[in-house]
Design an enzyme around this catalytic site. Structure first.
Site, mmCIF file in Angstrom:
data_model
loop_
_atom_site.group_PDB
_atom_site.id
_atom_site.type_symbol
_atom_site.label_atom_id
_atom_site.label_comp_id
_atom_site.label_asym_id
_atom_site.label_seq_id
_atom_site.Cartn_x
_atom_site.Cartn_y
_atom_site.Cartn_z
ATOM 1 C CD GLU A 75 -6.039 -4.822 3.376
ATOM 2 O OE1 GLU A 75 -5.394 -4.007 2.775
ATOM 3 O OE2 GLU A 75 -5.683 -4.952 4.666
ATOM 4 C CG ASP A 86 -2.097 3.881 -1.331
ATOM 5 O OD1 ASP A 86 -2.148 2.977 -0.185
ATOM 6 O OD2 ASP A 86 -3.144 4.209 -1.778
#
Length: 289
Positions: A75, A86
């Site tokens: 990824e 995140d």
């Protein structure tokens, strides 16, 4: 009967294409790799790093290190200034990448690097970045670089019509996310619109390393398969070989991000990255032995 030919003006790239769509029939690169691993009764190791970290040039070496250390699917993160999903480790890395001059157009160099190294390249990004680059333009450039598909952290199938059309046109995978709170109805919606694998979040909240994992991922994987998903991979919070082995017993793939990013923050020469990734690969690939 008069035969007519519809042409696509390149100036329209980045907008919804006119008909006929000209969908490709090429197989999913992600599904092909997962099927190969399933034959060996081995879960996939999916590793995440943001492109441009520590800087655009050296990040290509980081991606090669991941593949050389046993990562099956990579990824490639698109750094974003407002990364709502995140945690602090990935936020720090993305900020460093942005400060180092990372540009979205450069991510295709990383895609080519991963593909040439022998792994399957995915891009993980926030939809705003793709939208402003141009959806059809992104799909075209991504496919030309050897990309497999896109993980959309903040895009749901209900609002993904333009991406579904563009990804079908270029034969790209669509990876949507589910969580333990996702209803059965929405699981069916995600499963029916996914190509590649469904990304099952091991817990609610942002990314980050955890000493212990919740018991909900296995149940979520079961529910998602029952909803029609062929492949279900688990991520968010996985940080040790032991955790990877636990999840690898029942998931089709194990996704690791923060632990890999953390190793680069500690050692930008990628020596620690190789050690951490190799250990995770051993744990994940040996989960069912």
């Amino acid at each position: 009967m008069t035969n007519t030919t519809t042409t696509i003006d390149t100036a329209t790239l980045g907008t919804t294409p006119v008909q006929p769509k000209g969908f490709t029939s090429k197989p999913s690169k992600t599904e092909t790799r997962l099927a190969e691993l399933k034959k060996a009764d081995t879960p996939a190791f999916i590793g995440y790093l943001p492109y441009g970290f520590p800087n655009p040039a050296s990040s290509l070496d980081a991606f090669r290190t991941l593949v050389d250390s046993g990562v099956d699917i990579v990824e490639i993160g698109l750094p974003y200034s407002d990364p709502v999903m995140d945690g602090p480790v990935i936020q720090e890395a993305c900020l460093a990448a942005l400060r180092a001059g990372e540009k979205i157009a450069g991510v295709f160099d990383a895609v080519e690097t991963v593909a040439n190294a022998g792994a399957v390249p995915l891009v993980m990004g926030y939809w705003n970045l793709i939208f402003h680059y141009g959806v059809l333009r992104f799909a075209r450039d991504f496919a030309n670089a050897g990309g497999a598909g896109l993980v959309t952290a903040d895009l749901i199938p209900d609002e993904a019509g333009e991406w579904i059309e563009a990804s079908d046109r270029y034969g790209l995978d669509r990876v949507f996310l589910v969580s333990p709170e996702t209803t059965d109805e929405r699981l069916r919606l995600v499963a029916s619109n996914t190509r590649g694998f469904v990304y099952a979040s091991a817990r609610m909240g942002v990314t980050g390393e955890r000493a212990q994992l919740d018991q909900t991922p296995e149940r979520l994987v079961e529910r998602t398969r029952k909803a029609g998903a062929t492949n279900v991979c688990v991520g968010i919070g996985v940080s040790t070989p032991e955790q990877g082995a636990t999840i690898g017993k029942y998931a089709d793939g194990v996704i690791v991000g923060s632990a890999l990013v953390h190793s680069v923050l500690d050692d930008p020469t990628f020596g620690k990255l190789a050690t951490v990734a190799s250990g995770l690969a051993d744990g994940i690939h040996g989960a069912r032995r």
